[in-house]
Motif scaffolding. Structure first.
Motif, PDB file in Angstrom:
ATOM      1  N   PRO A  42       0.772  -1.228   0.001  1.00 43.79           N
ATOM      2  CA  PRO A  42      -0.067   0.073  -0.001  1.00 43.79           C
ATOM      3  C   PRO A  42       0.926   1.235  -0.016  1.00 43.79           C
ATOM      4  O   PRO A  42       0.441   2.174  -0.490  1.00 43.79           O
ATOM      5  N   ALA A  43       2.017   1.287   0.632  1.00 42.03           N
ATOM      6  CA  ALA A  43       2.764   2.312   0.729  1.00 42.03           C
ATOM      7  C   ALA A  43       3.494   2.738  -0.870  1.00 42.03           C
ATOM      8  O   ALA A  43       3.445   4.097  -1.163  1.00 42.03           O
ATOM      9  N   MET A  44       3.631   1.828  -1.335  1.00 39.85           N
ATOM     10  CA  MET A  44       4.156   1.796  -2.792  1.00 39.85           C
ATOM     11  C   MET A  44       3.470   2.310  -3.581  1.00 39.85           C
ATOM     12  O   MET A  44       3.468   3.259  -4.471  1.00 39.85           O
ATOM     13  N   ARG A  45       2.086   1.854  -3.385  1.00 38.01           N
ATOM     14  CA  ARG A  45       0.756   2.359  -4.331  1.00 38.01           C
ATOM     15  C   ARG A  45       0.480   3.641  -4.123  1.00 38.01           C
ATOM     16  O   ARG A  45       0.510   4.310  -4.954  1.00 38.01           O
ATOM     17  N   ALA A  46       0.667   4.147  -2.788  1.00 34.22           N
ATOM     18  CA  ALA A  46       0.211   5.325  -2.340  1.00 34.22           C
ATOM     19  C   ALA A  46       1.334   6.371  -3.011  1.00 34.22           C
ATOM     20  O   ALA A  46       0.954   7.447  -3.427  1.00 34.22           O
ATOM     21  N   ARG A  47       2.621   6.274  -3.200  1.00 32.58           N
ATOM     22  CA  ARG A  47       3.500   6.921  -3.569  1.00 32.58           C
ATOM     23  C   ARG A  47       3.226   7.120  -4.920  1.00 32.58           C
ATOM     24  O   ARG A  47       3.451   8.116  -5.435  1.00 32.58           O
ATOM     25  N   ALA A  48       3.152   6.208  -5.961  1.00 32.04           N
ATOM     26  CA  ALA A  48       2.728   6.205  -7.205  1.00 32.04           C
ATOM     27  C   ALA A  48       1.350   7.217  -7.476  1.00 32.04           C
ATOM     28  O   ALA A  48       1.558   7.813  -8.419  1.00 32.04           O
ATOM     29  N   ARG A  49       0.557   6.855  -6.927  1.00 32.95           N
ATOM     30  CA  ARG A  49      -0.715   7.525  -6.946  1.00 32.95           C
ATOM     31  C   ARG A  49      -0.600   8.999  -6.932  1.00 32.95           C
ATOM     32  O   ARG A  49      -1.309  10.034  -7.169  1.00 32.95           O
ATOM     33  N   ALA A  50       0.219   9.383  -5.753  1.00 32.05           N
ATOM     34  CA  ALA A  50       0.429  10.677  -5.393  1.00 32.05           C
ATOM     35  C   ALA A  50       0.827  11.240  -6.413  1.00 32.05           C
ATOM     36  O   ALA A  50       0.703  12.616  -6.455  1.00 32.05           O
ATOM     37  N   LEU A  51       1.644  10.950  -7.531  1.00 33.35           N
ATOM     38  CA  LEU A  51       2.476  11.504  -8.439  1.00 33.35           C
ATOM     39  C   LEU A  51       1.597  11.311  -9.804  1.00 33.35           C
ATOM     40  O   LEU A  51       2.129  11.667 -10.679  1.00 33.35           O
ATOM     41  N   GLY A  52       0.184  10.882  -9.798  1.00 34.38           N
ATOM     42  CA  GLY A  52      -0.587  10.624 -10.802  1.00 34.38           C
ATOM     43  C   GLY A  52      -0.124   9.500 -11.746  1.00 34.38           C
ATOM     44  O   GLY A  52      -0.506   9.304 -12.898  1.00 34.38           O
ATOM     45  N   GLY A  53       0.581   8.480 -10.746  1.00 32.30           N
ATOM     46  CA  GLY A  53       1.051   7.204 -11.613  1.00 32.30           C
ATOM     47  C   GLY A  53       0.270   5.940 -11.372  1.00 32.30           C
ATOM     48  O   GLY A  53      -0.902   6.075 -10.737  1.00 32.30           O
ATOM     49  N   THR A  54       0.705   4.905 -11.645  1.00 33.62           N
ATOM     50  CA  THR A  54       0.246   3.563 -11.536  1.00 33.62           C
ATOM     51  C   THR A  54       0.980   2.526 -11.088  1.00 33.62           C
ATOM     52  O   THR A  54       2.144   2.631 -11.377  1.00 33.62           O
ATOM     53  N   PHE A  55       0.492   1.785 -10.323  1.00 32.60           N
ATOM     54  CA  PHE A  55       1.261   0.664  -9.682  1.00 32.60           C
ATOM     55  C   PHE A  55       0.736  -0.744  -9.666  1.00 32.60           C
ATOM     56  O   PHE A  55      -0.359  -0.831  -9.158  1.00 32.60           O
ATOM     57  N   THR A  56       1.435  -1.640 -10.062  1.00 32.43           N
ATOM     58  CA  THR A  56       0.701  -2.902 -10.417  1.00 32.43           C
ATOM     59  C   THR A  56       1.725  -3.919  -9.780  1.00 32.43           C
ATOM     60  O   THR A  56       2.772  -3.847  -9.829  1.00 32.43           O
ATOM     61  N   VAL A  57       0.970  -5.049  -9.382  1.00 31.30           N
ATOM     62  CA  VAL A  57       1.919  -6.378  -8.887  1.00 31.30           C
ATOM     63  C   VAL A  57       1.348  -7.474  -9.638  1.00 31.30           C
ATOM     64  O   VAL A  57       0.000  -7.830  -9.581  1.00 31.30           O
ATOM     65  N   GLU A  58       2.023  -8.307  -9.932  1.00 31.93           N
ATOM     66  CA  GLU A  58       1.786  -9.678 -10.524  1.00 31.93           C
ATOM     67  C   GLU A  58       2.499 -10.627 -10.123  1.00 31.93           C
ATOM     68  O   GLU A  58       3.847 -10.440  -9.996  1.00 31.93           O
TER      69      GLU A  58
END
Length: 398
Positions: free
Chosen positions: A361-377
């Motif tokens: 969640p912390a990694m996802r929050a960092r990406a979203r805060a800058l308008g980006g996307t975060f995916t995990v496979e």
């Protein structure tokens, strides 16, 4: 109607004017009675009685506090006026201030009825003194009643509008205070979230690394003292770096790895350091032509890479890992892959229920805060791949 409410400056001036009007009209009735009335003593007594009743109103607590008290006082005042009207035709002029009192103290419907009855009494009283009735006798009291009604109703409308405006201003002030408190709370929560991410991505990961190094040193003792000393030295260096990192992120400064260095160089050093401390081979790949990024973008990508590699070392039991930084036309991508045990992303504990539940969640929050996307496979036994895609900000003036 109670009359003890706080008066506005306009209302206070109107009340003083009403007092002066009553006093002036009573004085006029007394003065004219000495010339035109055959019963001056009776007129003077009636005028003084009406004046005394009128003056007693503001002094009586019941009149100020209750509608019933106001009505009783107004009834006594009207009765004194009727006596004065019966004695002299000059009493008709006192109907005008009575109109204002009736409209103010009795409410709209009852006040209008009282004004109508008072008007009729004034017209009939004046006609009785004149010994005949004509239209001129009715015009004065009727016109006075119309002016009083228009004045009072207009003032009441303005008062209601003023009260509504005051209420809206109070609500706006309260809303502004609530908004300021909400902004303060949001700022506190944002700062708390920032510190939580920084602690997880730096202090927590580094402490885990120090713990692994000290365990390795413990296993090397007492037979392999040189190896143990090497592990202890690495742990000391990690603790020193961790202290500098803590001081910097408390001040929201650039991480030491980015201080005077580029993001690709920082990621390459991170891969080499992780491989050296953990024994897991980590390779770094660069794709595209490096372009300068804003500080928040570089910090976010570095922190995400640190957190992802820490998870690989601690949980994945991988034989190797790879980090790829890709510069594209309008985006920058970071991919982290390992061939470890993998996991089920849907089964990750919620944030706050364990350390394993906060990293993603912390990694996802960092990406979203800058308008980006975060995916995990990932899947059990099939390794893990993390992908971060951030838009490159448009250059100013472009």
């Amino acid at each position: 109607m109670a009359t003890d409410r706080s008066l506005t400056p306009v209302a206070a001036v109107l009340r003083i004017c009403l007092h002066l009007l009553v006093a002036g009209l009573l004085a006029l009735a007394v003065a004219r009675s000495t010339v035109h009335s055959s019963r001056p003593a009776a007129v003077i007594a009636a005028a003084l009685t009406m004046g005394a009743v009128y003056a007693a109103g503001p002094l009586l607590g019941a009149v100020r506090r209750s509608r019933t008290g106001s009505a009783l006082w107004l009834g006594a005042l009207t009765a004194a006026w009727l006596v004065l009207l019966a004695l002299t035709q000059d009493g008709v002029w006192l109907a005008f201030p009575l109109y204002f009192l009736q409209l103010h103290l009795l409410g709209r419907r009852t006040g209008l009825i009282a004004v109508g009855l008072t008007t009729v009494a004034a017209v009939l009283g004046f006609a009785w003194h004149q010994h005949h009735f004509d239209l001129a006798a009715a015009i004065g009291p009727t016109l006075g009643a119309a002016v009083a009604i228009a004045t009072v109703l207009g003032y009441q409308a303005l008062y209601r509008e003023s009260e509504e405006r005051r209420r809206l201003i109070d609500e706006l002030s309260a809303a502004r205070a609530d908004l300021a408190a909400a902004h303060h709370t949001a700022g506190v929560l944002a700062e708390r979230e920032r510190l939580a991410r920084e602690i997880h991505d730096t202090l927590a990961q580094s402490l885990s690394s120090i713990q692994l190094l000290l365990r390795a040193a413990g296993r090397a003792l007492p037979d392999r003292t040189e190896a143990a000393a090497g592990y202890v030295e690495q742990a000391r260096q990690a603790a020193q770096d961790n202290l500098a990192e803590a001081r910097r992120f408390v001040r929201a400064l650039t991480p030491p790895d980015l201080d005077g260095s580029s993001l690709p160089a920082a990621l390459e050093r991170l891969c080499a350091t992780t491989a050296e401390h953990s024994g897991v081979p980590v390779r770094f790949h660069l794709s595209g032509d490096p372009a300068p990024l804003p500080g928040p973008h570089e910090v976010a990508l570095l922190r995400i890479a640190q957190s992802a590699l820490a998870n690989t070392v601690r949980h994945a039991r991988a034989s190797h890992a790879e980090v790829t930084l890709s510069y594209m036309d309008s985006e920058v991508a970071l991919d982290v892959f390992d061939d470890g045990t993998g996991f089920d992303p849907a089964a990750v504990p919620a944030p706050g229920t364990g350390d394993a539940g906060f990293g993603l969640p912390a990694m996802r929050a960092r990406a979203r805060a800058l308008g980006g996307t975060f995916t995990v496979e990932s899947a059990p036994g099939q390794g893990t791949a993390l992908a971060v895609l951030l838009p490159e900000p448009a250059e100013e003036g472009a």
